[in-house]
Design a protein around this motif. Sequence first.
Motif, PDB file in Angstrom:
ATOM      1  N   MET A 247       0.831  -1.197   0.000  1.00  0.00           N
ATOM      2  CA  MET A 247       0.000   0.000   0.000  1.00  0.00           C
ATOM      3  C   MET A 247       0.872   1.255   0.000  1.00  0.00           C
ATOM      4  O   MET A 247       1.818   1.365   0.784  1.00  0.00           O
ATOM      5  N   VAL A 248       0.536   2.175  -0.892  1.00  0.00           N
ATOM      6  CA  VAL A 248       1.265   3.444  -0.969  1.00  0.00           C
ATOM      7  C   VAL A 248       0.260   4.593  -0.888  1.00  0.00           C
ATOM      8  O   VAL A 248      -0.917   4.435  -1.221  1.00  0.00           O
ATOM      9  N   ALA A 249       0.754   5.749  -0.413  1.00  0.00           N
ATOM     10  CA  ALA A 249      -0.101   6.930  -0.256  1.00  0.00           C
ATOM     11  C   ALA A 249       0.480   8.089  -1.042  1.00  0.00           C
ATOM     12  O   ALA A 249       1.700   8.314  -1.025  1.00  0.00           O
ATOM     13  N   CYS A 250      -0.399   8.828  -1.717  1.00  0.00           N
ATOM     14  CA  CYS A 250       0.022   9.998  -2.482  1.00  0.00           C
ATOM     15  C   CYS A 250       0.395  11.121  -1.520  1.00  0.00           C
ATOM     16  O   CYS A 250      -0.367  11.456  -0.605  1.00  0.00           O
ATOM     17  N   LEU A 251       1.550  11.714  -1.720  1.00  0.00           N
ATOM     18  CA  LEU A 251       2.006  12.798  -0.855  1.00  0.00           C
ATOM     19  C   LEU A 251       1.271  14.104  -1.122  1.00  0.00           C
ATOM     20  O   LEU A 251       1.395  15.052  -0.356  1.00  0.00           O
ATOM     21  N   ASP A 252       0.500  14.180  -2.190  1.00  0.00           N
ATOM     22  CA  ASP A 252      -0.254  15.394  -2.510  1.00  0.00           C
ATOM     23  C   ASP A 252      -1.672  15.367  -1.951  1.00  0.00           C
ATOM     24  O   ASP A 252      -2.121  16.336  -1.339  1.00  0.00           O
ATOM     25  N   CYS A 253      -2.398  14.270  -2.175  1.00  0.00           N
ATOM     26  CA  CYS A 253      -3.819  14.243  -1.797  1.00  0.00           C
ATOM     27  C   CYS A 253      -4.139  13.210  -0.729  1.00  0.00           C
ATOM     28  O   CYS A 253      -5.246  13.212  -0.188  1.00  0.00           O
ATOM     29  N   GLY A 254      -3.208  12.281  -0.440  1.00  0.00           N
ATOM     30  CA  GLY A 254      -3.462  11.264   0.567  1.00  0.00           C
ATOM     31  C   GLY A 254      -4.114   9.997   0.042  1.00  0.00           C
ATOM     32  O   GLY A 254      -4.362   9.071   0.809  1.00  0.00           O
TER      33      GLY A 254
END
Length: 241
Positions: free
Chosen positions: A200-207
């Motif tokens: 699982m990865v998370a976008c650093l811009d929008c979450g």
Amino acid sequence: MSGPEIIPFDWQRIWLGDAPPLFMLEIVFRTSVIFIWLLFLLRLTGKRGLAQLSALELVIVIALGSAAGDPLFYPEVPLLHAMLALALVVGLQRVLSHLVMRSERVETFIEGLPVELVREGVFSAGGLERTNLNREELFERLRSQGVMQLGEVRRAYFEQDGNLTVFSHDREPPPGLPVVPPWDLEKPLVLDPDTPQQGMVACLDCGRVERVSGLLGACACGGEDGWTVAVVDPLAGPRGV
């Protein structure tokens, strides 16, 4: 060049000054214009600085302070003029408070509307821009309510009084973008887009959180900050689900 000599306890000057009686009507106009202008300016600047004061209440504080201050030490400001201005401010506040209770349109114009900032661990489009908050300020407010990562947040609303309301998951939350520790102290690791990733990865811009198996693609939000590992407990180290 000195001004005219001031005669102590000149009751004409103390109560009425040198202005004609019609100037009282001008005070009504001036006070009404400044009151409405202050309210309009505060609505433009947003709610972030209001804390627990509504826009209307903050206007009252400013207007009362201004109207009450000058006649205390300016001999050329008659007391009756200041008293009229103070009475008008309080009267306008009572009228507007009544209209706020009776009309939803007036309430929306004066107090604004709540703004959704986070939905299911993802920033709501345009929410931060409408509230004049940046990402770091939102993270600070979330941390103050015990939130460690965005996956914990089902909804977050910026209220009319400037406070943040957060609804979190009752049980163990899904992984999300970490907000602990503060990014100014330790920014999350940015994953290499040219290196295959698993989990699982998370976008650093929008979450936004996605499960990947291979090379990282672009997030749907169009951000350029990249991806980091989505976590359940940032303080325990990254671990996906």
